[in-house]
Design an enzyme around this catalytic site. Sequence first.
Site, PDB file in Angstrom:
ATOM      1  CG  ASP A  74      58.150 -20.003  18.777  1.00 22.63           C
ATOM      2  OD1 ASP A  74      58.529 -18.813  18.925  1.00 22.63           O
ATOM      3  OD2 ASP A  74      58.634 -20.758  17.915  1.00 22.63           O
ATOM      4  CG  ASN A 101      61.083 -11.816  30.525  1.00 18.16           C
ATOM      5  OD1 ASN A 101      61.976 -11.068  30.887  1.00 18.16           O
ATOM      6  ND2 ASN A 101      61.243 -13.143  30.502  1.00 18.16           N
ATOM      7  CE1 TYR A 171      68.652  -9.005  25.037  1.00 18.88           C
ATOM      8  CE2 TYR A 171      69.893  -7.035  25.612  1.00 18.88           C
ATOM      9  CZ  TYR A 171      68.973  -8.020  25.952  1.00 18.88           C
ATOM     10  OH  TYR A 171      68.378  -7.998  27.181  1.00 18.88           O
ATOM     11  CE  LYS A 175      65.478  -7.163  25.456  1.00 17.20           C
ATOM     12  NZ  LYS A 175      64.225  -7.631  26.076  1.00 17.20           N
TER      13      LYS A 175
END
Length: 265
Positions: A74, A101, A171, A175
């Site tokens: 994790d 990733n 998100y 990123k």
Amino acid sequence: MSEITPTSARRMAGKSCIVTGAASGIGRAIARRLAAEGAFVLVADITEQPIEGGLPTLAAIEAEGGEARFVHCDVSRTEQVDALVAEAVRCQGRLDVLVNNACIRHARPLAELEDADWQRLLDINLGGAFRASRAAVRQMRTQPVVDEVRGRIVNLSSQHGLIAAPGDLGYGVTKAGIGYMTRQVAADYAAEQIACNAVAPGKIQTGQGGRALDPVVMERAIRRTPWPRLGRPEDVAEAVLFLASAEARFITGAELMVDGGWMAA
């Protein structure tokens, strides 16, 4: 399906690699591609089962003649991330490549994004890359130089870290942070010959369901992508392989778009 390259021509022969979030989708394709080129791959995830179905990544790599090991990790837990890097060293004596990733998505606009969900996005998407990169750099600094580097980090950013993703604040923010972190790590550790780059996918069809197949999302992706198809996980895996290999010996701090021309149009 990846095919094993003849031993004499393998671009990653003898390399020790970690791929986080490697059970499914893009991470699965990356792990298989690196293994097909001769790398020993630690397949790191919280589950062995691919979301899209099929053989688990470890089983697929072994069926294709590659070498790998599954490690439950994790990436929001520092002790598990540190143990992951230690396991790579235990197995192979060093860590040559880290591929960050692992990520999650919780598509909400700002007004509908709750604190707990925001924090979880930060902990996994951005915090996971931070923790794994920190552990990797600490290890890589102790290693001798091989093929002009002590080690390479390849982060998975996204075109949505560069442009707005409608209704999906968290998100994109994480990123974007990975894009910045890539450049900072590259600049800070270039003198020690540790390379750090990123691959920024566009719309990639991974076989997963949910929002990824929403007709509105799909229509926008097809309309915005100049190339006459959307991306596949293997497209991203090839870009990661390049940045992980000795062929990228003078590249660091780069963010390579794999988006079929979306950002160029």
